[in-house]
Design a protein around this motif. Structure first.
Motif, PDB file in Angstrom:
ATOM      1  N   LEU A  31       0.854  -1.047   0.052  1.00  0.00           N
ATOM      2  CA  LEU A  31       0.209   0.036   0.102  1.00  0.00           C
ATOM      3  C   LEU A  31       0.805   1.330   0.092  1.00  0.00           C
ATOM      4  O   LEU A  31       0.482   2.418  -0.474  1.00  0.00           O
ATOM      5  N   ALA A  32       1.960   1.226   0.601  1.00  0.00           N
ATOM      6  CA  ALA A  32       2.846   2.223   0.725  1.00  0.00           C
ATOM      7  C   ALA A  32       3.731   2.593  -0.430  1.00  0.00           C
ATOM      8  O   ALA A  32       4.058   3.524  -0.809  1.00  0.00           O
ATOM      9  N   ASN A  33       3.568   1.646  -1.494  1.00  0.00           N
ATOM     10  CA  ASN A  33       4.456   1.919  -2.758  1.00  0.00           C
ATOM     11  C   ASN A  33       3.314   2.009  -3.838  1.00  0.00           C
ATOM     12  O   ASN A  33       2.615   1.414  -4.098  1.00  0.00           O
ATOM     13  N   GLY A  34       3.248   3.256  -4.339  1.00  0.00           N
ATOM     14  CA  GLY A  34       2.330   3.661  -5.282  1.00  0.00           C
ATOM     15  C   GLY A  34       2.246   2.708  -6.585  1.00  0.00           C
ATOM     16  O   GLY A  34       1.123   2.691  -6.822  1.00  0.00           O
ATOM     17  N   ALA A  35       3.322   2.538  -7.192  1.00  0.00           N
ATOM     18  CA  ALA A  35       3.468   1.765  -8.437  1.00  0.00           C
ATOM     19  C   ALA A  35       2.835   0.433  -8.140  1.00  0.00           C
ATOM     20  O   ALA A  35       1.953  -0.495  -8.903  1.00  0.00           O
ATOM     21  N   ALA A  36       3.223  -0.200  -6.967  1.00  0.00           N
ATOM     22  CA  ALA A  36       2.776  -1.277  -6.503  1.00  0.00           C
ATOM     23  C   ALA A  36       1.387  -1.535  -6.244  1.00  0.00           C
ATOM     24  O   ALA A  36       0.213  -2.354  -6.703  1.00  0.00           O
ATOM     25  N   PHE A  37       0.499  -0.615  -5.575  1.00  0.00           N
ATOM     26  CA  PHE A  37      -0.760  -0.370  -5.318  1.00  0.00           C
ATOM     27  C   PHE A  37      -1.685  -0.179  -6.504  1.00  0.00           C
ATOM     28  O   PHE A  37      -2.601  -0.891  -6.807  1.00  0.00           O
ATOM     29  N   ALA A  38      -0.917   0.634  -7.267  1.00  0.00           N
ATOM     30  CA  ALA A  38      -1.573   0.933  -8.812  1.00  0.00           C
ATOM     31  C   ALA A  38      -1.830  -0.297  -9.471  1.00  0.00           C
ATOM     32  O   ALA A  38      -2.879  -0.624 -10.135  1.00  0.00           O
ATOM     33  N   GLN A  39      -0.455  -1.232  -9.562  1.00  0.00           N
ATOM     34  CA  GLN A  39      -0.873  -2.563  -9.996  1.00  0.00           C
ATOM     35  C   GLN A  39      -1.875  -3.493  -9.738  1.00  0.00           C
ATOM     36  O   GLN A  39      -2.450  -4.003 -10.344  1.00  0.00           O
ATOM     37  N   VAL A  40      -1.970  -3.416  -8.384  1.00  0.00           N
ATOM     38  CA  VAL A  40      -3.293  -4.367  -7.829  1.00  0.00           C
ATOM     39  C   VAL A  40      -4.589  -3.930  -8.440  1.00  0.00           C
ATOM     40  O   VAL A  40      -5.320  -4.481  -8.872  1.00  0.00           O
ATOM     41  N   ILE A  41      -4.745  -2.610  -8.290  1.00  0.00           N
ATOM     42  CA  ILE A  41      -6.011  -1.840  -8.645  1.00  0.00           C
ATOM     43  C   ILE A  41      -6.149  -2.297 -10.159  1.00  0.00           C
ATOM     44  O   ILE A  41      -7.480  -2.464 -10.517  1.00  0.00           O
ATOM     45  N   ASP A  42      -5.032  -1.890 -10.995  1.00  0.00           N
ATOM     46  CA  ASP A  42      -5.382  -2.210 -12.270  1.00  0.00           C
ATOM     47  C   ASP A  42      -5.705  -3.793 -12.522  1.00  0.00           C
ATOM     48  O   ASP A  42      -6.522  -3.977 -13.521  1.00  0.00           O
ATOM     49  N   GLN A  43      -5.243  -4.726 -11.953  1.00  0.00           N
ATOM     50  CA  GLN A  43      -5.616  -6.244 -12.063  1.00  0.00           C
ATOM     51  C   GLN A  43      -6.762  -6.274 -11.625  1.00  0.00           C
ATOM     52  O   GLN A  43      -7.424  -7.140 -12.314  1.00  0.00           O
ATOM     53  N   MET A  44      -7.394  -5.780 -10.584  1.00  0.00           N
ATOM     54  CA  MET A  44      -8.629  -5.962 -10.085  1.00  0.00           C
ATOM     55  C   MET A  44      -9.670  -5.540 -11.154  1.00  0.00           C
ATOM     56  O   MET A  44     -10.605  -6.106 -11.538  1.00  0.00           O
ATOM     57  N   ALA A  45      -9.300  -4.144 -11.617  1.00  0.00           N
ATOM     58  CA  ALA A  45     -10.317  -3.769 -12.618  1.00  0.00           C
ATOM     59  C   ALA A  45     -10.402  -4.693 -13.817  1.00  0.00           C
ATOM     60  O   ALA A  45     -11.679  -4.566 -14.288  1.00  0.00           O
ATOM     61  N   GLU A  46      -9.417  -5.235 -14.300  1.00  0.00           N
ATOM     62  CA  GLU A  46      -9.618  -6.101 -15.426  1.00  0.00           C
ATOM     63  C   GLU A  46     -10.470  -7.111 -15.078  1.00  0.00           C
ATOM     64  O   GLU A  46     -11.064  -7.798 -15.782  1.00  0.00           O
ATOM     65  N   ARG A  47     -10.623  -7.589 -13.869  1.00  0.00           N
ATOM     66  CA  ARG A  47     -11.720  -8.704 -13.606  1.00  0.00           C
ATOM     67  C   ARG A  47     -12.955  -8.241 -13.272  1.00  0.00           C
ATOM     68  O   ARG A  47     -13.870  -9.104 -13.013  1.00  0.00           O
ATOM     69  N   VAL A  48     -13.419  -7.061 -13.299  1.00  0.00           N
ATOM     70  CA  VAL A  48     -14.684  -6.668 -13.080  1.00  0.00           C
ATOM     71  C   VAL A  48     -15.221  -6.395 -14.278  1.00  0.00           C
ATOM     72  O   VAL A  48     -15.037  -5.487 -15.458  1.00  0.00           O
ATOM     73  N   GLY A  49     -16.718  -6.950 -14.445  1.00  0.00           N
ATOM     74  CA  GLY A  49     -17.445  -6.957 -15.737  1.00  0.00           C
ATOM     75  C   GLY A  49     -17.889  -5.739 -15.933  1.00  0.00           C
ATOM     76  O   GLY A  49     -18.318  -4.692 -15.207  1.00  0.00           O
ATOM     77  N   PRO A  50     -18.630  -5.429 -17.106  1.00  0.00           N
ATOM     78  CA  PRO A  50     -19.057  -4.305 -17.533  1.00  0.00           C
ATOM     79  C   PRO A  50     -20.469  -3.884 -17.053  1.00  0.00           C
ATOM     80  O   PRO A  50     -20.945  -2.744 -16.996  1.00  0.00           O
ATOM     81  N   ASP A  51     -21.261  -4.962 -16.593  1.00  0.00           N
ATOM     82  CA  ASP A  51     -22.720  -4.805 -16.097  1.00  0.00           C
ATOM     83  C   ASP A  51     -22.743  -4.475 -14.693  1.00  0.00           C
ATOM     84  O   ASP A  51     -23.636  -4.811 -14.084  1.00  0.00           O
ATOM     85  N   VAL A  52     -21.704  -4.351 -13.795  1.00  0.00           N
ATOM     86  CA  VAL A  52     -21.745  -3.936 -12.582  1.00  0.00           C
ATOM     87  C   VAL A  52     -21.880  -2.643 -12.205  1.00  0.00           C
ATOM     88  O   VAL A  52     -21.445  -1.783 -12.750  1.00  0.00           O
TER      89      VAL A  52
END
Length: 175
Positions: free
Chosen positions: A32-53
Motif C-alpha cells: 500500500l505504501a508503494n504507489g506503483a505496486a498499489f496501482a498494479q493491484v487496482i489495475d489487475q482488479m479492474a480487469e476482472r470486473v465485468g461491464p454490467d456491475v
C-alpha cells in the motif's frame, strides 16, 4: 516509498508468529505504501470486473482501501459493509462465525436494491466467513453478487468453500 517494483507481490511482507505463534501473516502495508505496486493491484482488479456491475462493496476495513480505489477507477459507487454500531441509518445485519468466535456485519438497508449487481472486494480471502456474511447481506437487499474479488487468497484455508454459490477471483493465492 514510491519506488517501482517488479511486481506488487514483491511488496508483501511475511510476518511470522503474528497474531499468534504458528501463523505467518501476509502484511500488505508495504504494498500500500508503494504507489506503483498499489496501482498494479487496482489495475489487475479492474480487469476482472465485468461491464454490467453497478457498485463495489467494500468490507471493513481493508476492503475499504481496495474497494474505494477500484470504485474510483471504474467510475462506480462504493457500498460499505461495517462492523456493528458504525452505520447511522436503518441496517440489515448478519452474524457469522470466526475461527475464534462470532462477529457481526451491517449494511444500510437503502444501500442497494433489487436489480443492482455488485462485486464484493476485500484484501484477503482466508476461511471465507466474512465474505459469506457479506454475500448474505447483499442478497438481503435484493441485489445480485456478480463475484467476490480479493488481492490475496490463502488457498490452504479453503475460503472458496464458504462461497460455493459465488464466483471467486483472487490476484494471488498461497496454497
Amino acid at each position: 516509498m514510491g519506488e517501482d517494483v517488479m511486481s506488487w507481490q514483491d511488496c508483501i511482507r511475511d510476518v511470522p508468529d503474528f497474531p499468534k505463534p504458528g501463523i505467518i501473516f501476509k502484511d500488505i502495508t508495504p504494498m500500500l505504501a508503494n504507489g506503483a505496486a498499489f496501482a498494479q493491484v487496482i489495475d489487475q482488479m479492474a480487469e476482472r470486473v465485468g461491464p454490467d456491475v453497478d457498485a463495489i462493496v467494500g468490507v471493513e476495513s481493508r476492503g475499504f482501501i481496495f474497494g474505494a480505489a477500484l470504485a474510483f477507477k471504474l467510475g462506480l459507487g462504493l457500498v460499505t459493509v461495517r462492523k456493528p454500531g458504525k452505520l447511522p441509518a436503518d441496517i440489515h445485519s448478519v452474524e457469522y462465525e470466526l475461527e475464534y468466535g462470532v462477529d457481526r456485519l451491517e449494511i444500510h438497508r437503502d444501500a442497494l436494491s433489487h436489480g443492482h449487481k455488485v462485486v464484493i472486494v476485500d484484501d484477503l480471502l482466508a476461511t471465507g466467513g466474512t465474505a459469506a456474511a457479506t454475500v448474505e447481506l447483499v442478497r438481503k437487499l435484493g441485489a445480485e453478487v456478480d463475484s467476490c474479488l480479493f488481492a490475496i487468497e490463502l488457498g490452504f484455508l479453503d475460503g472458496r468453500g464458504a462461497l460455493d454459490s459465488v464466483k471467486v477471483d483472487s490476484l494471488i493465492s498461497y496454497d
